[in-house]
Design a protein around this motif. Structure first.
Motif, PDB file in Angstrom:
ATOM      1  N   GLN A 250       0.831  -1.216   0.000  1.00 16.52           N
ATOM      2  CA  GLN A 250       0.000   0.000   0.000  1.00 16.52           C
ATOM      3  C   GLN A 250       0.863   1.262   0.000  1.00 16.52           C
ATOM      4  OE1 GLN A 250      -3.156   0.095  -0.529  1.00 16.52           O
ATOM      5  NE2 GLN A 250      -4.392  -1.001   0.961  1.00 16.52           N
TER       6      GLN A 250
ATOM      7  N   SER B 293      -0.678  -3.044  -7.278  1.00 14.99           N
ATOM      8  CA  SER B 293      -2.056  -2.558  -7.346  1.00 14.99           C
ATOM      9  C   SER B 293      -3.023  -3.613  -7.869  1.00 14.99           C
ATOM     10  CB  SER B 293      -2.141  -1.310  -8.237  1.00 14.99           C
ATOM     11  OG  SER B 293      -1.326  -0.275  -7.725  1.00 14.99           O
TER      12      SER B 293
ATOM     13  N   LEU C  55       4.166  -0.746  -9.838  1.00 16.58           N
ATOM     14  CA  LEU C  55       2.844  -0.237  -9.473  1.00 16.58           C
ATOM     15  C   LEU C  55       1.757  -1.161  -9.995  1.00 16.58           C
ATOM     16  CD1 LEU C  55       3.135   3.644  -9.893  1.00 16.58           C
ATOM     17  CD2 LEU C  55       3.067   2.309  -7.780  1.00 16.58           C
TER      18      LEU C  55
END
Length: 217
Positions: free
Chosen positions: A102, A158, A154
């Motif tokens: 996160q 994600s 990312l």
């Protein structure tokens, strides 16, 4: 026997480290967007105003977390082999990003002028300069490598937990799409091996960087 004296609970001692730990707790639970002076103060059980003695608002909180995570990044010793060294540095970034998924956007995109923020940049630049890149060229290549690394990491952090797995449904849908190229590659599009994709992407970027350096010699 004298009863223990009752009163207001003692306010926990605040430090930059305890504030960073609480901020990471908020991020791990609810994401970077949940970070604020009030949310971190609640996690610590203190008044939000007391945090300002240690950090300068929300940006200060985010910088402090990014600095701590980058500071924990273990940069490998240089071997003199540019390909191996760049791969090793990229692997260190991935380890740091996956430790707190996160918080990965902070590690990967926060621009810091501190030693923690500049040490990884210096490591990459040293490899590029040692491989024969000019100072200007090394900066361009650094930015390209970072953009590639940031993009692939990312995507990895994600993605939903089920991303990459396929029970046959996605492959069948791709094969029935009516799009020739998609149907031909359906078996591969339906699967996604995170580690293999990272290695492939990084290796391709490093190959492009070293080829460019060799062309400019």
């Amino acid at each position: 026997m004298t009863e223990p004296r009752r009163g207001r609970p003692r306010t926990p001692l605040l430090s930059r480290d305890s504030i960073v730990a609480a901020t990471l707790q908020v991020i791990d639970a609810d994401g970077v967007g949940a970070v604020g002076m009030r949310s971190v103060a609640r996690a610590l059980g203190v008044d939000a105003k007391s945090l300002y003695n240690h950090v300068d608002g929300k940006d200060g909180l985010l910088d402090a977390v990014a600095e701590q995570l980058l500071g924990g990044l273990v940069l490998p010793a240089a071997t003199g082999d540019p390909r191996r060294d760049l791969h090793a540095i990229a692997g260190s970034f991935r380890t740091a990003a996956l430790a707190h998924p996160q918080a990965a956007p902070l590690v990967l995109t926060r621009q810091l002028a501190s030693l923690e923020g500049l040490a990884p940049v210096d490591a990459v630049l040293s490899v590029l300069l040692g491989a024969g890149a000019s100072p200007e060229g090394a900066v361009h290549l650094l930015r390209m490598l970072l953009a590639t690394l940031i993009g692939t990491l990312l995507r990895e952090v994600s993605a939903a937990p089920a991303f990459g797995s396929d029970d046959g449904v996605r492959r069948a849908a791709l094969e029935a799409s009516g799009l020739p190229a998609v149907a031909t590659t359906a078996a591969h599009l339906a699967e996604f091996d995170r580690g293999a994709e990272f290695e492939y992407t990084v290796d391709l970027a490093i190959t492009a960087v070293l080829d460019r350096i060799n062309l400019q010699r």
